[in-house]
Scaffold this active site. Sequence first.
Site, PDB file in Angstrom:
ATOM      1  N   ARG A  69      28.874  19.264  -5.450  1.00 28.44           N
ATOM      2  CA  ARG A  69      29.211  17.831  -5.355  1.00 28.44           C
ATOM      3  C   ARG A  69      30.569  17.709  -4.694  1.00 28.44           C
ATOM      4  O   ARG A  69      31.522  18.363  -5.112  1.00 28.44           O
ATOM      5  CB  ARG A  69      29.257  17.161  -6.725  1.00 28.44           C
ATOM      6  CG  ARG A  69      29.984  15.814  -6.683  1.00 28.44           C
ATOM      7  CD  ARG A  69      29.930  15.033  -7.959  1.00 28.44           C
ATOM      8  NE  ARG A  69      28.606  14.489  -8.183  1.00 28.44           N
ATOM      9  CZ  ARG A  69      28.338  13.472  -9.019  1.00 28.44           C
ATOM     10  NH1 ARG A  69      29.319  12.906  -9.697  1.00 28.44           N
ATOM     11  NH2 ARG A  69      27.115  13.038  -9.188  1.00 28.44           N
TER      12      ARG A  69
ATOM     13  N   HIS B  98      22.778  11.265  -2.046  1.00 24.87           N
ATOM     14  CA  HIS B  98      22.717  11.676  -3.457  1.00 24.87           C
ATOM     15  C   HIS B  98      21.243  12.006  -3.780  1.00 24.87           C
ATOM     16  O   HIS B  98      20.584  11.270  -4.513  1.00 24.87           O
ATOM     17  CB  HIS B  98      23.252  10.548  -4.340  1.00 24.87           C
ATOM     18  CG  HIS B  98      23.563  10.952  -5.747  1.00 24.87           C
ATOM     19  ND1 HIS B  98      23.516  12.266  -6.187  1.00 24.87           N
ATOM     20  CD2 HIS B  98      23.909  10.212  -6.829  1.00 24.87           C
ATOM     21  CE1 HIS B  98      23.833  12.300  -7.475  1.00 24.87           C
ATOM     22  NE2 HIS B  98      24.069  11.079  -7.882  1.00 24.87           N
TER      23      HIS B  98
ATOM     24  N   GLN C 135      19.467  12.297  -7.412  1.00 27.53           N
ATOM     25  CA  GLN C 135      19.294  10.983  -8.061  1.00 27.53           C
ATOM     26  C   GLN C 135      17.977  10.326  -7.626  1.00 27.53           C
ATOM     27  O   GLN C 135      17.343   9.606  -8.409  1.00 27.53           O
ATOM     28  CB  GLN C 135      20.495  10.099  -7.677  1.00 27.53           C
ATOM     29  CG  GLN C 135      20.456   8.684  -8.229  1.00 27.53           C
ATOM     30  CD  GLN C 135      20.949   8.580  -9.667  1.00 27.53           C
ATOM     31  OE1 GLN C 135      21.967   9.123 -10.028  1.00 27.53           O
ATOM     32  NE2 GLN C 135      20.207   7.855 -10.500  1.00 27.53           N
TER      33      GLN C 135
ATOM     34  N   ASP D  61      24.905  -0.373  -7.252  1.00 30.31           N
ATOM     35  CA  ASP D  61      25.807   0.765  -7.439  1.00 30.31           C
ATOM     36  C   ASP D  61      27.233   0.200  -7.455  1.00 30.31           C
ATOM     37  O   ASP D  61      27.441  -0.970  -7.094  1.00 30.31           O
ATOM     38  CB  ASP D  61      25.605   1.743  -6.255  1.00 30.31           C
ATOM     39  CG  ASP D  61      26.476   2.990  -6.322  1.00 30.31           C
ATOM     40  OD1 ASP D  61      26.983   3.312  -7.415  1.00 30.31           O
ATOM     41  OD2 ASP D  61      26.663   3.643  -5.271  1.00 30.31           O
TER      42      ASP D  61
ATOM     43  N   CYS E 244      22.473   3.784 -10.745  1.00 34.96           N
ATOM     44  CA  CYS E 244      22.640   5.231 -10.903  1.00 34.96           C
ATOM     45  C   CYS E 244      23.647   5.570 -12.002  1.00 34.96           C
ATOM     46  O   CYS E 244      23.614   6.664 -12.558  1.00 34.96           O
ATOM     47  CB  CYS E 244      23.056   5.857  -9.581  1.00 34.96           C
ATOM     48  SG  CYS E 244      24.508   5.072  -8.855  1.00 34.96           S
TER      49      CYS E 244
ATOM     50  N   ARG F 276      17.426  12.093 -14.883  1.00 37.54           N
ATOM     51  CA  ARG F 276      18.222  12.984 -14.040  1.00 37.54           C
ATOM     52  C   ARG F 276      18.005  14.442 -14.457  1.00 37.54           C
ATOM     53  O   ARG F 276      17.898  15.334 -13.616  1.00 37.54           O
ATOM     54  CB  ARG F 276      19.727  12.658 -14.149  1.00 37.54           C
ATOM     55  CG  ARG F 276      20.164  11.303 -13.628  1.00 37.54           C
ATOM     56  CD  ARG F 276      19.918  11.126 -12.156  1.00 37.54           C
ATOM     57  NE  ARG F 276      20.452  12.203 -11.346  1.00 37.54           N
ATOM     58  CZ  ARG F 276      21.751  12.434 -11.098  1.00 37.54           C
ATOM     59  NH1 ARG F 276      22.666  11.614 -11.561  1.00 37.54           N
ATOM     60  NH2 ARG F 276      22.129  13.457 -10.340  1.00 37.54           N
TER      61      ARG F 276
END
Length: 327
Positions: free
Chosen positions: A106, A133, A136, A229, A270, A315
Amino acid sequence: MNLKGRSFLKLKDFTPEEITYLIELSAELKAKKKKGIVHDDLRGKNIALIFEKTSTRTRCSFEVAAHDLGMQVTYLEPSASQIGKKESIKDTARVLGRMYDGIEYRGFGQKIVEELAEYSGVPVWNGLTNEFHPTQMIADMLTIQEKFGHLKGIKFVFLGDARYNMGNSLMVTCAKLGMDFVACTNKNYFPDRELVTYCEGVAKETGASITLTEDVEIGTKHADVIYTDVWVSMGEPEEVWENRIRDLKSYQVNQKVMDNAKETAIFMHCLPAFHDLETVIGQQIYEKFGLTEMEVTNQVFEGVQSVVFDEAENRMHSIKAIMYATL
Ligand code: CP
Ligand code: NVA
């Protein structure tokens, strides 16, 4: 379906069939876990997790999933390792590739995770970059599949900063899976033109559609999924808050937006989300700009249409599937 040895860097690299397979595998592994069926088939393997940005869900998902699969995990914090300061990504990749069976990364530019994959010789999983991402996406699609029983034809509306990792990834995923994607936001926050063109090409083959609109009423009408988001992402400077609030506040997800969507619509995010004043940043923004809620109101976040915690749980199941399929 054989994804062994593949890296998971962005959805553009995967076919609709491969993405569907990962969603189905996630559901299968979730069912196994719920039934208490042991599935530590990857015993003896080791993975490394590199986080150049903070995380709750992604890190915990990788760790829990790895343990469930019987694997050992090393967590690497850049401030406590040589990464970047004393050793290049290319060299780090070649070292870690000799010791680990897979690497999660990440961080900032997509180029970094692509380079890590190119030189490590083992599967690399993108745990979030500025541009994408992807892990996700599998969790989000699993969640929608669970709620509606299908993905094709779902009207999926993203409000807010649609030109960053979440907006980009969701547009690509919806295009691949034959969904109707709408970016409903200020035109300066529409996804990158080149990526839109790519997605329009994919949509022609899958029966998906891509719409960009500044009109909230038209954009969210008959929506199945309302998604948002944070307005300012990790790694962006604090100074951007003022303009971001000015540009995006009319795209806040509130009850009026939810009421304009289908009665059966769900709310997704998310996470983490700024929906109250119970965070340090939330409090600072309140003191500076007077906002008590940002991209989503507390009423919607806590409301019956919100599925954000199912999404967060997924997730773990989907990251498990991604590792299981590629190792
Ligand atoms: N959604 C998500 O990636 O959460 P974290 O930043 O907590 O990992
Ligand atoms: N756009 C957000 C996503 C967090 C999961 C960020 O990059 O901070």
